[in-house]
Design an enzyme around this catalytic site. Structure first.
Site, PDB file in Angstrom:
ATOM      1  N   LYS A 205      -6.768  -0.796  -4.920  1.00 57.69           N
ATOM      2  CA  LYS A 205      -5.743   0.007  -6.475  1.00 57.69           C
ATOM      3  C   LYS A 205      -6.292   1.321  -6.224  1.00 57.69           C
ATOM      4  O   LYS A 205      -6.627   2.263  -6.164  1.00 57.69           O
ATOM      5  CB  LYS A 205      -7.505  -0.759  -6.917  1.00 57.69           C
ATOM      6  CG  LYS A 205      -6.830  -0.096  -8.660  1.00 57.69           C
ATOM      7  CD  LYS A 205      -5.683  -1.013  -9.080  1.00 57.69           C
ATOM      8  CE  LYS A 205      -4.892  -1.133 -10.803  1.00 57.69           C
ATOM      9  NZ  LYS A 205      -4.030  -1.955 -10.294  1.00 57.69           N
ATOM     10  N   SER A 409      -0.252  -5.427 -12.361  1.00 59.69           N
ATOM     11  CA  SER A 409      -1.308  -5.200 -12.959  1.00 59.69           C
ATOM     12  C   SER A 409      -1.369  -5.394 -13.707  1.00 59.69           C
ATOM     13  O   SER A 409      -1.851  -6.654 -14.664  1.00 59.69           O
ATOM     14  CB  SER A 409      -2.102  -3.799 -13.193  1.00 59.69           C
ATOM     15  OG  SER A 409      -3.251  -2.721 -12.950  1.00 59.69           O
TER      16      SER A 409
END
Length: 614
Positions: A205, A409
Site C-alpha cells: 500500500k 482498493s
C-alpha cells in the site's frame, strides 16, 4: 484517519496561482474566445449532413476516451485552466463502439480513417475494445486506414488495428514502453518541519510512500515491475500480432535504435518503414489524393468523401424508446470515490447510491451492470455504495460488475459483493488495503515563533494539525486502520469464497492485472461490457432485453456545454494543451497534496490506489 493538509495545500497553490495567474488569464481569454467562435459556427450551421455512398468515416478522436463524461461548470473550468485537473474533451467509449458497429452495417460507409493526432488518454482496456470493433468492421470487407504526422504509444496501439498505416514523411513513431516514477517529499517535508503520521496496513500500500520516504520501497518496486511487465506484454503482443512483427521490435535499446537510425540515414520516418511500424510515408496532400483514389472525391472535388465522427454519431444516434421494456440497467462508477452528492461523471457515496436505488425501484429493470472505473477513495462512501449493491441483490435483481481500466482498493470494495465480476486482461484491480494520514505543523509553526497551548477535557479534544500528535492517540488510530484492513479481507473472503489467509496473501495493497486477478480468484471472467451484459441477462433469466443507462440527468444548458466542449476539443491550439517542464513539476507537487486533501471521509480512512495511473 487522515487530517486534510489544507494549510500546506493553500500555501502551495497560492504561490502557484500567483506565479501563474497572468498566464491563465490570457489563456482563458484565447480559449473561451475560440470556444465561442466555434460554438456559434456549430449552432448556426444550416447545411444538412449527408452520408454519400462509399464514404469514409473519419474517427477524429480528441481528448480522452471515458466510460462516463463528467460535467464541469464553465466558471470552474476557467479557474482550473492550467492546473493538474484541466478539463479536456471526452468521448464516451459506448458512443464510439456504437458508431463503429453501426458503420459496419452501413452500406454507405466503406472505410474508417483513424485521425488520432489529438487523442490524449484511453487506457489499453478501452482501446482493446475499440480494436475489436475495428476488427469486426474489417471482417465486413471494409478497410481501416490510419494517418498521422506522428504516433505516440497510445495512438499507435489503435493505429496498429488499421489495414494500412500512413505516416507523414517528416514524422516518427514514439514507442517507449511503460514506467513508474514518482516525486518523494520526505526530505522536503522535514526541511519544512512538517510531520506526517501515516497509518496503513499492507506491504504494497504505497500511496503514502512519497510523504514518508525519499525513494521507492523494494516492495513497491517488485509489485510495480510485475504489473508493468504484465501490461506491456498485453500491449506488445496485440500490436505485434496486428503488425506481424516480433514483440521485441517495438521498443529498441538505445544502441539498437542508433543502428536502425543509421540504416535509415538518420530519418525517423524511414526507420519506421524499415521496422514495419508503418506502411507508407506521405505528405498530407498525398494522403488526400490516395483517399480520393480509394473512396472518390466529395461534391466540391477537393477532398475525399467523408463524414466526421461527431456528425455520423449525431445522424445515427438511437431513438429513445417510448414504451419501456424489461432491461438491464448500466450504472457507471467512474473516478475517485468521495462522500455526499457529486456531479455527473463522478462517484459520490450518496449520489451513486441514489442511482443504484433508482434501479432497485424501477420495475422494468431486472438486472444491473455496475461499470467500475475507479482507484477508490473514501472507505465510508465505498461502503454506502456496497450496501446499495446488497439491497439490489436482496430485491432479486442480479448485479454484475464490469471493470474498466481500473477497479482497485475502494473500487474493488464496491465490486466485491456483486453476483459476478468481469474484468479485462489489463484491468488494474485488487489493491486490497487501507491507510490513513495525519499531518502536523507544530514544528514548522515553532520555527516561526508560533506555539499552541491551552486545555482540553481529553486527548481527543486537543487534536489539531498545529499540535504534536500524542503517541497513545497514534496507537489507537493504527488499531482502527488494522481493524479496517481485517474488515476488507473478511469481506473479500466471504464474497469470493476464500479463507482469510488466502486473501491476505494476495492483498497487502498489491495491484494485479485482470488476467492475474482471474487466476487468483478476485474476478470471475475476462471480457468486456457485452460479456457483463450477457451475464446479467442470464442471471435474470432474460432472453431479450434492452440496455438502460441510469445516470444523473443534466439540464439542457449543461448538455449543450458538454457537447460543445466535446465537439471543439480538436480545435484547441497545442499551445493551450501543452505545458512546460517547470509547470509539470509544480503541478506534480500540487497534485500530490490535492490527491490526499480531496478526500473527505468522515473517519479519515481511505481505500485508494495510487499505483493505478498507467
Amino acid at each position: 484517519m487522515s487530517a486534510k493538509p489544507s494549510f500546506l495545500k493553500r500555501m502551495f497553490l497560492l504561490l502557484w496561482n500567483t506565479v501563474n495567474g497572468i498566464r491563465k488569464f490570457i489563456i482563458n481569454i484565447i480559449f473561451f474566445g475560440l470556444l465561442a467562435v466555434i460554438a456559434v459556427a456549430l449552432l448556426n450551421s444550416e447545411e444538412d449532413v449527408v452520408v454519400e455512398d462509399q464514404s469514409a468515416l473519419v474517427l477524429n478522436l480528441s481528448g480522452s476516451i471515458v466510460d462516463q463524461k463528467h460535467y464541469v461548470d464553465p466558471i470552474e473550468m476557467a479557474l482550473n485552466q492550467g492546473q493538474a485537473n484541466d478539463p479536456e474533451g471526452e468521448i464516451l467509449l459506448s458512443d464510439l463502439l456504437y458508431t463503429i458497429n453501426n458503420a459496419t452495417e452501413d452500406a454507405r460507409i466503406s472505410s474508417i480513417v483513424l485521425d488520432l493526432a489529438n487523442l490524449q488518454n484511453a487506457g489499453i482496456s478501452k482501446m482493446t475494445a475499440i480494436g475489436e470493433a475495428l476488427n469486426q468492421f474489417k471482417a465486413a470487407n471494409k478497410s481501416v486506414i490510419a494517418m498521422a504526422n506522428g504516433y505516440d504509444q497510445n495512438q499507435y496501439f489503435l493505429a496498429s488495428f488499421a489495414d494500412k498505416i500512413y505516416l507523414n514523411n517528416q514524422g516518427m513513431v514514439s514507442i517507449d514502453g511503460l514506467s513508474r516514477y514518482r516525486l518523494y517529499y520526505k526530505a522536503a517535508l522535514e526541511k519544512l518541519k512538517i510531520t506526517t503520521h501515516v497509518f496503513r496496513v499492507g506491504t504494497f500500500k504505497s500511496a503514502v510512500e512519497p510523504f514518508i520516504r525519499d525513494d521507492m520501497s523494494d516492495a513497491d518496486k517488485e509489485a510495480s515491475k510485475v504489473l508493468l511487465n504484465d501490461i506491456w506484454q498485453s500491449y506488445s503482443t496485440i500490436v505485434a500480432s496486428n503488425r506481424q512483427i516480433a514483440p521485441d521490435q517495438l521498443v529498441l535499446s538505445p544502441d539498437e535504435f542508433l543502428v536502425q537510425l543509421d540504416k535509415a540515414e538518420g530519418d525517423a520516418a524511414k526507420m519506421a518503414i524499415n521496422l514495419k511500424w508503418v506502411d507508407e510515408l506521405v505528405s498530407a496532400d498525398a494522403f488526400r489524393l490516395a483517399m480520393i483514389e480509394r473512396v472518390g472525391s466529395d461534391k466540391e472535388g477537393k477532398n475525399f468523401k467523408q463524414i466526421s465522427f461527431n456528425d455520423y454519431r449525431a445522424l445515427t444516434a438511437p431513438m429513445p424508446h417510448f414504451v419501456e421494456k424489461d432491461s438491464v440497467a448500466v450504472i457507471v462508477a467512474k473516478g475517485t470515490i468521495l462522500n455526499g452528492k457529486q456531479p455527473a461523471g463522478q462517484i459520490g457515496g450518496e449520489s451513486t447510491s441514489a442511482l443504484l436505488m433508482k434501479a432497485r425501484f424501477d420495475d422494468k429493470v431486472k438486472a444491473v451492470v455496475l461499470r467500475v472505473d475507479s482507484p477508490g477513495g473514501s472507505a465510508f462512501a465505498s461502503e454506502q455504495i456496497r450496501q446499495e449493491v446488497l439491497a439490489l441483490k436482496n430485491a432479486g435483481k442480479p448485479v454484475v460488475v464490469s471493470m474498466g481500466s481500473l477497479a482497485a482498493s475502494g473500487g474493488y470494495w464496491i465490486s466485491a459483493s456483486a453476483d459476478y465480476i468481469v474484468a479485462t486482461p489489463t484491468t488494474l484491480t485488487g489493491s486490497i488495503g487501507i491507510f490513513g494520514m495525519f499531518a502536523t505543523f507544530d514544528q514548522a509553526l515553532n520555527h516561526f515563533g508560533i506555539t499552541s497551548d491551552g486545555v482540553a477535557t481529553s486527548d481527543w479534544a486537543g487534536l489539531s494539525p498545529t499540535r504534536e500528535l500524542n503517541p497513545q492517540v497514534s496507537a489507537v488510530i493504527q488499531r482502527h486502520i488494522e481493524r479496517g484492513y481485517h474488515e476488507f479481507i473478511s469481506l473479500v473472503a466471504k464474497e469470493r469464497h476464500m479463507t482469510l489467509e488466502q486473501v491476505d496473501n494476495i492483498a497487502q495493497g498489491r495491484v494485479w492485472t485482470g488476467k492475474r486477478a482471474l487466476s487468483l480468484g478476485l474476478v470471475d471472467e475476462l471480457g468486456d461490457m457485452d460479456t457483463a451484459l450477457a451475464k446479467a441477462a442470464d442471471l435474470a433469466k432474460m432472453d431479450k432485453f434492452d440496455v438502460k443507462v441510469i445516470e444523473q440527468e443534466l439540464s439542457a444548458e449543461q448538455q449543450l456545454i458538454q457537447q460543445i466542449m466535446g465537439a471543439t476539443a480538436a480545435y484547441v491550439p497545442d499551445s493551450v494543451r501543452q505545458t512546460s517542464v517547470v509547470e509539470q513539476l509544480v503541478k506534480q507537487w500540487a497534485g500530490a497534496f490535492e490527491t490526499l486533501s480531496m478526500f473527505d471521509d468522515p473517519n479519515h480512512v481511505y481505500m485508494y490506489c495510487e499505483n493505478c495511473n498507467y
